[in-house]
Design an enzyme around this catalytic site. Structure first.
Site, PDB file in Angstrom:
ATOM      1  N   ASP A 204      -2.687  -2.094  10.028  1.00  9.73           N
ATOM      2  CA  ASP A 204      -2.798  -2.045   8.569  1.00  9.73           C
ATOM      3  C   ASP A 204      -3.409  -3.312   7.973  1.00  9.73           C
ATOM      4  OD1 ASP A 204      -1.703   0.473   8.382  1.00  9.73           O
ATOM      5  OD2 ASP A 204       0.323  -0.234   7.938  1.00  9.73           O
TER       6      ASP A 204
ATOM      7  N   LYS B  64       0.847  -1.198   0.000  1.00  8.20           N
ATOM      8  CA  LYS B  64       0.000   0.000   0.000  1.00  8.20           C
ATOM      9  C   LYS B  64       0.874   1.237   0.000  1.00  8.20           C
ATOM     10  CE  LYS B  64       0.907   1.491   4.360  1.00  8.20           C
ATOM     11  NZ  LYS B  64       1.517   2.811   4.716  1.00  8.20           N
TER      12      LYS B  64
END
Length: 294
Positions: free
Chosen positions: A139, A14
């Site tokens: 996350d 990401k």
């Protein structure tokens, strides 16, 4: 790819399009508000059924292959009970650099959770998998869902946004590692006057406004990490010189990314950086949501 006894799952990295810190929480974590975006750079996880236990095989020397590894711990969450249906062998092929601000460990754990759920037909919903993932890292729920998300809380509270218009992404990871705890601790001490406008970037994302999105990138941790590692600012400048619509550090760093309109511009910038730095360079595109394999 899935068979009766094995499955292959990708774990996507990401980048942060924005990252804001709103304050310290009573539980010791930081309250954040950030727009997170999946990219095509990914690790590959092959999961195979074994009678019992967890085996982890890595292609990265020095990386833990035991319960210290998030991938191992993710498997343990789903297969560690008394009524476990069996064990799993995890073969992990790493491409996402370690300690880079790209959520590599979280991506691997998310892939294991999704893969074990599919391999053993556990029937867990995406929401339930995210709840498991949140126990291991902030996350991981994002890495389970993927795409373009607004993340709040400590990063585990997610709201799906419209997909961003496709960007080509160049990543440059210097030969340094940055501790997330160090970055947040130093931010607590110094703060910043510049914060992202998350409401505005949400509007630009909804309107598929490529230039508008690029103009609103902002990461409050840059002021901390760049002060310690000025090379990050140099990488950003080179990205912009080579035609990036925008360039920023991802997460707590040290990876710098540039957003480009075309593959040609991205490849040209990557070649430029490879000539002038010893950084690890990657070229990929933004990616949409993950899809369950079961």
């Amino acid at each position: 790819m899935i068979t009766d006894d094995s499955i292959i799952v990708d774990g996507n990295a990401k980048i942060n399009l924005t990252l804001d810190i709103l304050g310290k929480r009573p539980d010791g974590y930081h309250e954040v508000a950030m727009v997170m975006q999946s990219i095509g750079l990914h690790d590959t996880v092959k999961l195979s059924k074994i009678p019992r236990g967890i085996e982890l095989v890595l292609d990265v020397p020095g990386l833990e292959a035991d319960e210290q590894n998030l991938a191992w711990r993710a498997a343990q969450l789903l297969l560690g009970g008394e009524e476990t249906p069996g064990g799993v062998r995890i073969e992990l092929t790493k491409r996402i650099p370690i300690a880079a601000g790209l959520a590599g460990g979280s991506a691997d754990a998310a892939a294991v959770l999704r893969g074990v759920n599919a391999l053993y037909h556990l029937g867990l919903t995406q929401e339930e998998l995210c709840a498991y993932g949140a126990k291991l890292g902030s996350d991981i729920p994002f890495c389970i869902m993927g795409g373009t998300m607004m993340a709040t809380g400590r990063g585990e509270v997610l709201e799906a946004l419209s997909p961003v218009p496709p960007f080509w992404v160049v990543l440059a990871k210097p030969k340094i590692s940055v501790s997330t705890a160090w970055a947040y601790r130093n931010y607590d001490e110094q703060g910043t006057e510049v914060h992202p406008d998350n409401a505005a970037i949400r509007e630009k994302i909804a309107g598929h406004d490529r230039e508008g999105i690029a103009s609103l990138l902002c990461n409050v941790l840059e002021c901390v990490t760049i002060k310690q590692y000025p090379v990050i600012a140099q990488y950003k400048a080179w990205m912009m010189e080579k035609g990036a619509l925008a360039s920023m550090m991802s997460g707590s760093g040290p990876t710098v990314f540039g957003l480009f309109s075309s593959e040609g511009e991205a490849q040209s910038a990557a070649a430029y950086l490879e000539e002038r730095t010893d950084a690890d360079i990657f070229v990929c595109q933004t990616a949409d949501k993950n899809h369950d394999e079961n």
